[in-house]
Design a protein around this motif. Sequence first.
Motif, short mmCIF file in Angstrom:
data_model
loop_
_atom_site.label_atom_id
_atom_site.label_comp_id
_atom_site.label_asym_id
_atom_site.label_seq_id
_atom_site.Cartn_x
_atom_site.Cartn_y
_atom_site.Cartn_z
N VAL A 274 52.99 -22.79 49.24
CA VAL A 274 53.14 -22.41 47.83
C VAL A 274 52.17 -23.27 47.01
N PRO A 275 51.21 -22.67 46.30
CA PRO A 275 50.16 -23.45 45.63
C PRO A 275 50.61 -24.14 44.35
N LEU A 276 51.61 -25.00 44.46
CA LEU A 276 52.04 -25.77 43.31
C LEU A 276 50.93 -26.69 42.82
N ASP A 277 50.09 -27.19 43.74
CA ASP A 277 49.00 -28.08 43.33
C ASP A 277 48.11 -27.41 42.31
N ALA A 278 47.77 -26.14 42.54
CA ALA A 278 46.91 -25.42 41.59
C ALA A 278 47.60 -25.24 40.25
N TRP A 279 48.90 -24.94 40.28
CA TRP A 279 49.62 -24.75 39.01
C TRP A 279 49.62 -26.04 38.20
N TYR A 280 49.92 -27.17 38.84
CA TYR A 280 49.95 -28.43 38.11
C TYR A 280 48.56 -28.78 37.56
N ARG A 281 47.51 -28.57 38.35
CA ARG A 281 46.17 -28.88 37.86
C ARG A 281 45.78 -27.98 36.69
N ASP A 282 46.17 -26.71 36.76
CA ASP A 282 45.82 -25.77 35.69
C ASP A 282 46.65 -26.00 34.43
#
Length: 319
Positions: A274-282
């Motif tokens: 689950v790309p939570l990393d991308a959501w937090y960075r964005d």
Amino acid sequence: MPDSAPPDPPPNPARLTGLRGAFDALRNFGLMGLGSRGASEYDTFTATDGHVVPVCVLGRGSPLVLVHGFGCTHRDWLPVARRLARRHCVLSWDARGHGSCRSASGSITLARLANDLAEALDHFGLQRSILVGHSMGALTLMQYLHLHGTHRVAAVALVDQSPRIVTDDSWRLGLFGGCSAAMLSGLIAGARRDLAEMLLNEVGALGGAWLQRQLAVEAPLGRMLRRRLGRIDVKPLLDLAESMAKADFRASLSRLDAPLLVVLGARSPHYAGVPLDAWYRDTVKHAQVSIYPHAGHSPHVSEPLRFARELERFIEDHA
């Protein structure tokens, strides 16, 4: 939302924890009848509703508060806390319904836990604290920030948690990438109807055929555990699970004005793939995101030395 969509949820429901984790959670909730240290061995503070919360305090220096996850206790933080206590005053407690803080009157909710955090800061006279939360503890911090803001917060670290744990057609970054509110509500409702049967079926499925036979209704161990579990009031914990399922901190995190560290386990049974990393960075442009390739849901437990070092560097960078 990130451009890349998470994988479809698995056809069979994912399990929240392994066999050892299941037994640990049962013990930490007080459901297995195993001993734990009494509150007298801790410092304490008394919340406004009269509930006494035990707190483990280590070291001296700038304040750092560690908040554990659902089914955990302050003990999960101890390897990290002992390292950080060389330079900080580190506080960690057993949340209501967990560990040595088991007696709970009425409901437990995220809002109540967030207010406990605010009252702990008041009691210990803490200003400009670093707040670190894992899983449920991360949601507790999000709730605290939503209710109380950041004027007493030096920095925040969130460990392996989504700002919204349930999913729908527009949000696929919750549990397993596909756990709907209806699915989670069904699990909670099942636990309210017959917690013993639900827990023993879960543990038996994790342990294989031999353990399933030992936990069967007609087996001596199965009968004993059903009697013991049947005497325990788990409504406060299920109320807490329900409040976690309803929580949504996406909007408030997008406005966060404190330094943020996000730690994710690449093998987390909750959020792997689950790309939570991308959501937090964005969403939180100033966020620092660290992914532990070999860690599951609790990177601070499996890799405490790395976690403590990275957290210390993060604190130094934002001192």
